[in-house]
Design a protein around this motif. Structure first.
Motif, PDB file in Angstrom:
ATOM      1  N   ALA B 138      -4.907   5.317  58.739  1.00 20.69           N
ATOM      2  CA  ALA B 138      -4.510   6.678  58.356  1.00 20.69           C
ATOM      3  C   ALA B 138      -4.178   6.824  56.866  1.00 20.69           C
ATOM      4  O   ALA B 138      -4.557   7.824  56.243  1.00 20.69           O
ATOM      5  CB  ALA B 138      -3.338   7.171  59.215  1.00 20.69           C
ATOM      6  N   PRO B 139      -3.482   5.841  56.255  1.00 21.92           N
ATOM      7  CA  PRO B 139      -3.195   5.993  54.822  1.00 21.92           C
ATOM      8  C   PRO B 139      -4.469   6.062  53.980  1.00 21.92           C
ATOM      9  O   PRO B 139      -4.454   6.549  52.856  1.00 21.92           O
ATOM     10  CB  PRO B 139      -2.394   4.724  54.482  1.00 21.92           C
ATOM     11  CG  PRO B 139      -1.888   4.203  55.783  1.00 21.92           C
ATOM     12  CD  PRO B 139      -2.902   4.600  56.810  1.00 21.92           C
ATOM     13  N   LEU B 140      -5.560   5.546  54.552  1.00 25.80           N
ATOM     14  CA  LEU B 140      -6.831   5.517  53.822  1.00 25.80           C
ATOM     15  C   LEU B 140      -7.801   6.579  54.322  1.00 25.80           C
ATOM     16  O   LEU B 140      -8.991   6.520  54.030  1.00 25.80           O
ATOM     17  CB  LEU B 140      -7.462   4.128  53.927  1.00 25.80           C
ATOM     18  CG  LEU B 140      -6.717   3.044  53.145  1.00 25.80           C
ATOM     19  CD1 LEU B 140      -7.267   1.671  53.487  1.00 25.80           C
ATOM     20  CD2 LEU B 140      -6.836   3.307  51.645  1.00 25.80           C
ATOM     21  N   ASP B 141      -7.294   7.537  55.087  1.00 26.78           N
ATOM     22  CA  ASP B 141      -8.147   8.629  55.556  1.00 26.78           C
ATOM     23  C   ASP B 141      -8.782   9.312  54.341  1.00 26.78           C
ATOM     24  O   ASP B 141      -8.074   9.800  53.453  1.00 26.78           O
ATOM     25  CB  ASP B 141      -7.284   9.629  56.334  1.00 26.78           C
ATOM     26  CG  ASP B 141      -8.117  10.706  57.022  1.00 26.78           C
ATOM     27  OD1 ASP B 141      -9.280  10.905  56.617  1.00 26.78           O
ATOM     28  OD2 ASP B 141      -7.587  11.340  57.953  1.00 26.78           O
ATOM     29  N   ARG B 144      -7.677  12.582  52.742  1.00 29.13           N
ATOM     30  CA  ARG B 144      -6.533  12.681  51.848  1.00 29.13           C
ATOM     31  C   ARG B 144      -6.968  12.767  50.379  1.00 29.13           C
ATOM     32  O   ARG B 144      -6.147  13.048  49.488  1.00 29.13           O
ATOM     33  CB  ARG B 144      -5.602  11.469  52.030  1.00 29.13           C
ATOM     34  CG  ARG B 144      -5.010  11.363  53.446  1.00 29.13           C
ATOM     35  CD  ARG B 144      -4.015  10.214  53.519  1.00 29.13           C
ATOM     36  NE  ARG B 144      -2.851  10.474  52.667  1.00 29.13           N
ATOM     37  CZ  ARG B 144      -2.168   9.536  52.009  1.00 29.13           C
ATOM     38  NH1 ARG B 144      -2.548   8.264  52.076  1.00 29.13           N
ATOM     39  NH2 ARG B 144      -1.130   9.856  51.271  1.00 29.13           N
ATOM     40  N   GLY B 145      -8.241  12.473  50.131  1.00 26.09           N
ATOM     41  CA  GLY B 145      -8.755  12.545  48.756  1.00 26.09           C
ATOM     42  C   GLY B 145      -7.990  11.600  47.846  1.00 26.09           C
ATOM     43  O   GLY B 145      -7.670  10.465  48.222  1.00 26.09           O
ATOM     44  N   ALA B 146      -7.691  12.088  46.639  1.00 27.18           N
ATOM     45  CA  ALA B 146      -7.042  11.242  45.629  1.00 27.18           C
ATOM     46  C   ALA B 146      -5.663  10.752  46.073  1.00 27.18           C
ATOM     47  O   ALA B 146      -5.183   9.721  45.575  1.00 27.18           O
ATOM     48  CB  ALA B 146      -6.927  12.004  44.307  1.00 27.18           C
ATOM     49  N   ASP B 147      -5.039  11.449  47.040  1.00 28.24           N
ATOM     50  CA  ASP B 147      -3.722  11.005  47.519  1.00 28.24           C
ATOM     51  C   ASP B 147      -3.774   9.621  48.162  1.00 28.24           C
ATOM     52  O   ASP B 147      -2.737   8.949  48.283  1.00 28.24           O
ATOM     53  CB  ASP B 147      -3.152  12.001  48.548  1.00 28.24           C
ATOM     54  CG  ASP B 147      -2.779  13.319  47.893  1.00 28.24           C
ATOM     55  OD1 ASP B 147      -2.664  13.351  46.643  1.00 28.24           O
ATOM     56  OD2 ASP B 147      -2.616  14.313  48.627  1.00 28.24           O
ATOM     57  N   ALA B 148      -4.948   9.235  48.598  1.00 30.21           N
ATOM     58  CA  ALA B 148      -5.074   7.921  49.254  1.00 30.21           C
ATOM     59  C   ALA B 148      -5.254   6.791  48.243  1.00 30.21           C
ATOM     60  O   ALA B 148      -5.212   5.611  48.622  1.00 30.21           O
ATOM     61  CB  ALA B 148      -6.260   7.944  50.223  1.00 30.21           C
TER      62      ALA B 148
END
Lengths: 285, 285
Positions: B138-141, B144-148
């Protein structure tokens, strides 16, 4: 197309032009000719990139045009967009500064004998259908290609002079001596039309065809045939057939393809109109 | 395409892919979807030029891809060629040297965490349909675009690592971990097929669709639907329907469009195959 370089926009205009349908008599999204197919126009547009890029970077019109034609010809269909490029190259050159009729006219007036020589060399890259030259112009017959360059230099003719001598009889050349009048008109028609851009393209094409006999049809098939085509296009425009009786336009398109009547000059003007409309952001897609 | 720069060839591949018909379920020369039309793909291909040119000039895969996607998205249809570009950018990069599977693998293995970050940023330029990530991812979804990117950097994942984690379930990513196996196969099928290039394109598309369930269809519509589509494509290929019963393929194409079933991954692979075949001069047009 906000911020898009004009050479990109010119390539897009070539691609949208060929995709627009129905375009009576010509290759379109739904029609091929026997040896000249949709994919040849796609490859022609991609092939023209380097020449269009030269124009966008400020190269002289003649060499940019020659390069565009050379690249366009790297497909097996033959001549796909020679006339369209003869309109697009000066338009792209003008768009570096401002895409207005006075600026385009400035570009045309700035052409030189060297530009004219490059134009003649362009005929060596691809077979272009051309009518016999007027009396006294045989030494300057474009079909002579580079062999005509000494006569050109002797007479000191610029590319604009050469275009001037090709009118009447060639409505691409006519654009050069009228400040691209019909091209700019076509852009306004594209902007005023309804619907998706390929429908607008079909509408602009038909209205141009209805307006004046196509000079390529006149050269190849005679003026009577060209006049007949224009009259029939005008009748379709008159009754708004693209909206009210699309089948009639589709049938007309099929009939002209079957009879081998290809209004190529009208397609060239449509491409120029698309470029102007896209570049001015008067149409979106 | 002798001597043509690989970015030109990649653009041509994108244009020929969308023109190829019938391509069941997808936009093609004869079919539009409701809000995603032929002209959007044309504009997407032209828009991708700068990014493809970066790749041809030796830029890193991630930034070139991000730039290509950003340019592709300057039309109102939305995502047209995201997956195709994810295949084409490393292929163009490889073609600078030699377009072979080992050289492509070298390009992929050379990707960095910065390439992965650029890939994530590309999702900010356009809405791409993506399935939920696997557990723990999920953190690498990608949604999330640049947020990841911080999570990406913390784990030290390269773009190849990201692709590796997207398999199974994404047959574009699968190409990255199999040395572009199906893309190179598709190029051979294009070369071996008969007729004009748009017919070859349709044949290659159908054979790819018959080979494995389309992962975009599986994500959007479920695996049962994807399996049904593959089985029906396989039955058409089995009886050589493009040659013997083209109407059956056209009907299948219309049916999938009507049902909103769009095998986009198969189209991406077809574009990659076209690029390889054109670049190797294994097909002509």
């Amino acid at each position: 197309m906000d911020g898009t370089a004009p050479d990109r926009t010119a390539e897009l205009a070539l691609l949208l032009e060929v995709a627009g349908t129905p375009k009576p008599g010509n290759v379109d999204r739904h029609r091929d000719l026997e040896d000249l197919r949709f994919e040849h126009f796609i490859a022609g547009a991609v092939g023209a990139r380097d020449g269009l890029e030269l124009a966008a970077n400020g190269a002289a019109v003649g060499p940019a045009f020659e390069r565009a034609v050379e690249g366009m010809a790297t497909q097996e269909g033959g001549n796909t967009q020679f006339g369209a490029l003869l309109l697009l190259v000066p338009l792209v050159r003008a768009a570096r500064h401002e895409l207005s009729q006075p600026v385009v006219e400035g570009v045309l007036e700035g052409t030189t004998v060297a530009d004219a020589a490059a134009f003649y060399r362009a005929f060596e890259h691809v077979d272009v259908f051309v009518a016999d030259p007027p009396e006294g112009m045989a030494p300057l017959d474009v079909r002579r290609g580079a062999d005509a360059i000494p006569a050109l230099e002797e007479r000191g003719l610029t590319l604009l002079d050469v275009m001037d001598r090709s009118v009447p009889g060639d409505d691409v050349a006519r654009e050069w001596v009228t400040g691209f009048e019909r091209s700019f008109d076509a852009a306004e028609r594209l902007a005023a039309a309804d619907g998706p851009i390929l429908d607008r393209t079909a509408a602009a094409f038909l209205s141009l065809l209805a307006e004046r006999p196509d000079t390529l049809v006149a050269d190849r098939r005679g003026e009577a045939v060209a006049a007949e085509v224009t009259d029939r296009a005008a009748a379709l425009v008159e009754r708004d057939a693209l909206e009210t009786d699309r089948d009639a336009v589709e049938s007309f398109a099929d009939e002209l393809v079957d009879r081998g009547i290809n209004p190529g000059t009208t397609a060239d003007l449509t491409a120029a109109g698309l470029f102007i409309a896209l570049e001015r952001e008067a149409v979106e897609l």
